[in-house]
Write a protein that holds these residues in place. Structure first.
Motif, PDB file in Angstrom:
ATOM      1  N   UNK A   4       0.773  -1.119  -0.085  1.00  0.00           N
ATOM      2  CA  UNK A   4       0.014  -0.023   0.040  1.00  0.00           C
ATOM      3  C   UNK A   4       0.828   1.346  -0.118  1.00  0.00           C
ATOM      4  N   UNK A   5       0.834   2.126  -0.941  1.00  0.00           N
ATOM      5  CA  UNK A   5       1.448   3.232  -1.102  1.00  0.00           C
ATOM      6  C   UNK A   5       0.608   4.401  -0.633  1.00  0.00           C
ATOM      7  N   UNK A   6       1.291   5.403   0.541  1.00  0.00           N
ATOM      8  CA  UNK A   6       0.617   6.200   1.263  1.00  0.00           C
ATOM      9  C   UNK A   6       1.072   7.601   1.203  1.00  0.00           C
ATOM     10  N   UNK A   7       0.286   8.637   1.261  1.00  0.00           N
ATOM     11  CA  UNK A   7       0.790  10.142   1.048  1.00  0.00           C
ATOM     12  C   UNK A   7       0.158  10.649   1.980  1.00  0.00           C
ATOM     13  N   UNK A   8      -0.513  10.393   3.070  1.00  0.00           N
ATOM     14  CA  UNK A   8      -1.290  11.200   3.806  1.00  0.00           C
ATOM     15  C   UNK A   8      -1.489  10.659   5.193  1.00  0.00           C
ATOM     16  N   UNK A  37      -3.929  16.547  -5.339  1.00  0.00           N
ATOM     17  CA  UNK A  37      -4.876  17.735  -5.988  1.00  0.00           C
ATOM     18  C   UNK A  37      -4.948  18.745  -5.034  1.00  0.00           C
ATOM     19  N   UNK A  38      -5.089  19.930  -5.782  1.00  0.00           N
ATOM     20  CA  UNK A  38      -5.379  21.243  -4.996  1.00  0.00           C
ATOM     21  C   UNK A  38      -6.622  21.253  -4.063  1.00  0.00           C
ATOM     22  N   UNK A  39      -7.701  20.340  -4.509  1.00  0.00           N
ATOM     23  CA  UNK A  39      -8.798  20.226  -3.665  1.00  0.00           C
ATOM     24  C   UNK A  39      -8.641  19.070  -2.976  1.00  0.00           C
ATOM     25  N   UNK A  40      -9.046  19.378  -1.506  1.00  0.00           N
ATOM     26  CA  UNK A  40      -9.004  18.346  -0.381  1.00  0.00           C
ATOM     27  C   UNK A  40     -10.364  17.647  -0.246  1.00  0.00           C
ATOM     28  N   UNK A  41     -10.246  16.552   0.060  1.00  0.00           N
ATOM     29  CA  UNK A  41     -11.525  15.703   0.429  1.00  0.00           C
ATOM     30  C   UNK A  41     -12.104  16.424   1.869  1.00  0.00           C
ATOM     31  N   UNK A  42     -13.362  16.831   1.729  1.00  0.00           N
ATOM     32  CA  UNK A  42     -13.807  17.282   2.933  1.00  0.00           C
ATOM     33  C   UNK A  42     -13.241  18.654   3.317  1.00  0.00           C
ATOM     34  N   UNK A  43     -12.441  18.902   2.538  1.00  0.00           N
ATOM     35  CA  UNK A  43     -11.851  20.438   2.727  1.00  0.00           C
ATOM     36  C   UNK A  43     -10.545  20.218   3.648  1.00  0.00           C
ATOM     37  N   UNK A  44     -10.080  19.106   3.830  1.00  0.00           N
ATOM     38  CA  UNK A  44      -8.952  18.832   4.704  1.00  0.00           C
ATOM     39  C   UNK A  44      -7.933  17.524   4.379  1.00  0.00           C
ATOM     40  N   UNK A  45      -8.735  16.653   3.645  1.00  0.00           N
ATOM     41  CA  UNK A  45      -7.739  15.353   3.495  1.00  0.00           C
ATOM     42  C   UNK A  45      -7.163  15.327   2.162  1.00  0.00           C
ATOM     43  N   UNK A  77     -10.837   4.583   4.214  1.00  0.00           N
ATOM     44  CA  UNK A  77     -10.670   5.486   3.301  1.00  0.00           C
ATOM     45  C   UNK A  77     -12.202   5.948   2.885  1.00  0.00           C
ATOM     46  N   UNK A  78     -13.021   4.999   2.654  1.00  0.00           N
ATOM     47  CA  UNK A  78     -14.212   5.105   2.488  1.00  0.00           C
ATOM     48  C   UNK A  78     -14.717   5.701   1.035  1.00  0.00           C
ATOM     49  N   UNK A  79     -15.974   6.113   0.819  1.00  0.00           N
ATOM     50  CA  UNK A  79     -16.419   6.162  -0.640  1.00  0.00           C
ATOM     51  C   UNK A  79     -15.831   7.522  -1.444  1.00  0.00           C
ATOM     52  N   UNK A  80     -15.173   8.276  -0.728  1.00  0.00           N
ATOM     53  CA  UNK A  80     -14.477   9.519  -1.456  1.00  0.00           C
ATOM     54  C   UNK A  80     -13.210   8.989  -1.940  1.00  0.00           C
ATOM     55  N   UNK A  92       8.215  -1.669  -7.086  1.00  0.00           N
ATOM     56  CA  UNK A  92       6.907  -2.631  -6.417  1.00  0.00           C
ATOM     57  C   UNK A  92       5.692  -2.227  -7.098  1.00  0.00           C
ATOM     58  N   UNK A  93       4.925  -3.095  -6.976  1.00  0.00           N
ATOM     59  CA  UNK A  93       3.413  -3.037  -7.433  1.00  0.00           C
ATOM     60  C   UNK A  93       2.725  -2.570  -6.202  1.00  0.00           C
ATOM     61  N   UNK A  94       1.905  -1.599  -6.043  1.00  0.00           N
ATOM     62  CA  UNK A  94       1.241  -1.407  -4.942  1.00  0.00           C
ATOM     63  C   UNK A  94      -0.263  -0.639  -5.137  1.00  0.00           C
ATOM     64  N   UNK A  95      -0.983  -0.761  -4.120  1.00  0.00           N
ATOM     65  CA  UNK A  95      -2.361  -0.221  -4.119  1.00  0.00           C
ATOM     66  C   UNK A  95      -2.136   1.307  -3.462  1.00  0.00           C
ATOM     67  N   UNK A  96      -3.026   2.284  -4.141  1.00  0.00           N
ATOM     68  CA  UNK A  96      -3.034   3.482  -3.824  1.00  0.00           C
ATOM     69  C   UNK A  96      -4.505   4.129  -3.665  1.00  0.00           C
ATOM     70  N   UNK A  97      -4.777   4.791  -2.825  1.00  0.00           N
ATOM     71  CA  UNK A  97      -6.167   5.433  -2.806  1.00  0.00           C
ATOM     72  C   UNK A  97      -6.109   6.717  -3.650  1.00  0.00           C
ATOM     73  N   UNK A  98      -7.055   7.012  -4.523  1.00  0.00           N
ATOM     74  CA  UNK A  98      -7.143   8.064  -5.364  1.00  0.00           C
ATOM     75  C   UNK A  98      -8.578   8.701  -5.330  1.00  0.00           C
ATOM     76  N   UNK A  99      -8.625   9.871  -5.974  1.00  0.00           N
ATOM     77  CA  UNK A  99     -10.036  10.340  -6.119  1.00  0.00           C
ATOM     78  C   UNK A  99     -10.958   9.637  -6.585  1.00  0.00           C
ATOM     79  N   UNK A 100     -12.150   9.238  -5.987  1.00  0.00           N
ATOM     80  CA  UNK A 100     -13.115   8.276  -6.758  1.00  0.00           C
ATOM     81  C   UNK A 100     -14.041   8.913  -7.716  1.00  0.00           C
TER      82      UNK A 100
END
Length: 100
Positions: A4-8, A37-45, A77-80, A92-100
């Protein structure tokens, strides 16, 4: 075992304890062709978005998880966010969470 690749927030040991019940061991890596992204999820993530731009990259940490822990990360991470399999600079091949 999946990577899992993480950045937050999943780099935070307190979050890891809450989500996985343990602190994860990982190392630095780079995800090319994406940017924060310059736009954060829920204004903070933070959220990654794919650009395929040669100049775009995200520096983060890659962790090795148990399969059931990947399901826990999905719930956190949820639906966002959506999960995408990517290649990292390390090879490496990894999973990452990106904008839905």
């Amino acid at each position: 075992m999946p990577y899992l690749f993480t950045y937050g927030t999943l780099q935070d040991p307190y979050i890891q304890q809450g989500v996985f019940g343990r602190s994860l061991k990982g190392g630095p890596d780079v995800l090319n062709g994406f940017r924060i992204s310059p736009e954060k999820i829920m204004g903070r993530y933070l959220v990654a978005e794919e650009t395929n731009g040669a100049e775009d990259r995200i520096e983060g940490v890659v962790y090795e998880l148990e399969q059931n822990e990947l399901t826990k990360a999905d719930q956190y991470e949820g639906a966002a966010y959506k999960k995408k399999k990517v290649g990292l600079k390390s090879g490496k091949t990894a999973w990452v969470y990106i904008r839905a």
